[in-house]
Design an enzyme around this catalytic site. Structure first.
Site, mmCIF file in Angstrom:
data_model
loop_
_atom_site.group_PDB
_atom_site.id
_atom_site.type_symbol
_atom_site.label_atom_id
_atom_site.label_comp_id
_atom_site.label_asym_id
_atom_site.label_seq_id
_atom_site.Cartn_x
_atom_site.Cartn_y
_atom_site.Cartn_z
ATOM 1 N N THR A 29 0.851 -1.189 0.000
ATOM 2 C CA THR A 29 0.000 0.000 0.000
ATOM 3 C C THR A 29 0.885 1.236 0.000
ATOM 4 O O THR A 29 1.749 1.380 0.867
ATOM 5 C CB THR A 29 -0.933 0.016 1.223
ATOM 6 O OG1 THR A 29 -1.587 -1.246 1.336
ATOM 7 C CG2 THR A 29 -1.986 1.104 1.077
ATOM 8 N N LYS A 141 3.443 -9.368 3.364
ATOM 9 C CA LYS A 141 2.097 -8.798 3.470
ATOM 10 C C LYS A 141 1.178 -9.592 2.537
ATOM 11 O O LYS A 141 0.718 -9.110 1.505
ATOM 12 C CB LYS A 141 2.119 -7.307 3.106
ATOM 13 C CG LYS A 141 0.923 -6.538 3.651
ATOM 14 C CD LYS A 141 1.111 -5.045 3.499
ATOM 15 C CE LYS A 141 -0.024 -4.276 4.157
ATOM 16 N NZ LYS A 141 0.163 -2.809 4.041
ATOM 17 N N GLU A 174 3.340 -6.260 16.571
ATOM 18 C CA GLU A 174 3.059 -5.029 15.826
ATOM 19 C C GLU A 174 1.689 -4.518 16.243
ATOM 20 O O GLU A 174 1.162 -4.917 17.290
ATOM 21 C CB GLU A 174 3.101 -5.309 14.318
ATOM 22 C CG GLU A 174 2.141 -6.393 13.859
ATOM 23 C CD GLU A 174 2.352 -6.825 12.413
ATOM 24 O OE1 GLU A 174 3.377 -6.449 11.820
ATOM 25 O OE2 GLU A 174 1.478 -7.552 11.892
#
Length: 275
Positions: A29, A141, A174
């Site tokens: 992204t 990801k 995270e």
């Protein structure tokens, strides 16, 4: 939101695509700023690493990069998402190693809440949903984001800005959509991500910036209590790009951990905002 599939403006994907059948793909992204794809070389390198680790054939990287530049050109701000799928396939898990990847690009508006959070800071709560440990997928990801879907639901219920996420052993990993750093004096810490989690592009940028500073960075595996006595906590992703944390509610019915210092944040922000 506008979509492009394999270079053509389109929003229809075959039901046989392995992104739909198995989540067989990955994405990045990108923040769009002043007609540019911010940190594009780092995003391309991330896609290249994912192709190699998932044993996918390499796409035309030059063509993909040029298409990205064409899509974002003329847009003052926005979000560009790039998905690479293994392409169409049959019913089973097995795949053709020579199949052509499906490339999906989408362009949408920039989330204005990040501007507000950079000014006021973010509140975090400890997620009850943990991440599964899988070193084969750690850092990537990939398209299997069901853990994040459930964590995002928790964030809405808890009425906080982000969640502090642990792995199934109870160690810090995270946030739902961001990486995390914390500071004690001149020592900065971030979780080691060799068991699970996403190696974010902005995380890479911050690591680079810290290497040029008088801060010392350590990669560690710790329980969330490591944050209790930190001087400062920040979270980051390619869109935020970096946000200070005001407080963390780590345990129900116990006082939250509060942070007032923004020294590290103020050092990082100007360079992280550059397109």
């Amino acid at each position: 939101m506008t979509y492009w599939i394999n270079g053509q403006q389109c929003d229809l994907l075959p039901a046989s695509d392995r992104a739909i059948q198995f989540g067989d793909g990955f994405f990045t992204t990108i923040r769009v700023e002043q007609g540019q794809a911010a940190l594009l070389p780092l995003h391309i390198k991330r896609l290249q690493r994912s192709v190699e680790r998932l044993f996918m054939p390499a796409p035309d990287w030059f063509g993909l990069e040029e298409h990205i530049k064409q899509v974002v050109s003329g847009h003052e701000s926005g979000v560009l998402k790039v998905i690479l799928s293994r392409g169409t396939g049959g019913r089973g898990y097995g795949f053709d190693s020579t199949a052509t990847l499906t490339q999906i690009l989408s362009l949408s508006a920039y989330p204005e809440q990040y501007i507000t959070l950079r000014q006021k800071g973010a509140s975090l709560a400890l997620s009850p949903i943990a991440m599964g440990i899988n070193p084969h997928l750690a850092g990537i990801k990939h398209l299997n984001r069901l853990e994040q879907v459930l964590i995002k639901r928790f964030i809405g219920q808890a009425k906080v800005d982000e969640a502090l996420v642990l792995d199934s052993d109870g160690l810090l990993v995270e946030c739902c959509t961001a990486n995390i750093f914390w500071r004690k004096g001149k020592q900065v810490y971030t979780p080691e991500l060799n068991q699970c989690g996403v190696e974010g592009v902005m995380r890479q940028k911050i690591i680079e910036l810290l290497s040029e500073s008088d801060y010392n960075l350590s990669y560690i595996m710790r329980y969330p209590e490591a944050l209790a006595h930190a001087d400062e906590v920040i979270i980051c992703n390619s869109l935020m790009p970096v946000i200070p944390v005001n407080q963390i509610q780590a345990h129900e019915n116990q006082p939250a951990w509060h942070y007032q210092s923004r020294n590290l944040y103020e050092y990082l922000l100007p360079n992280c905002l550059k397109p």
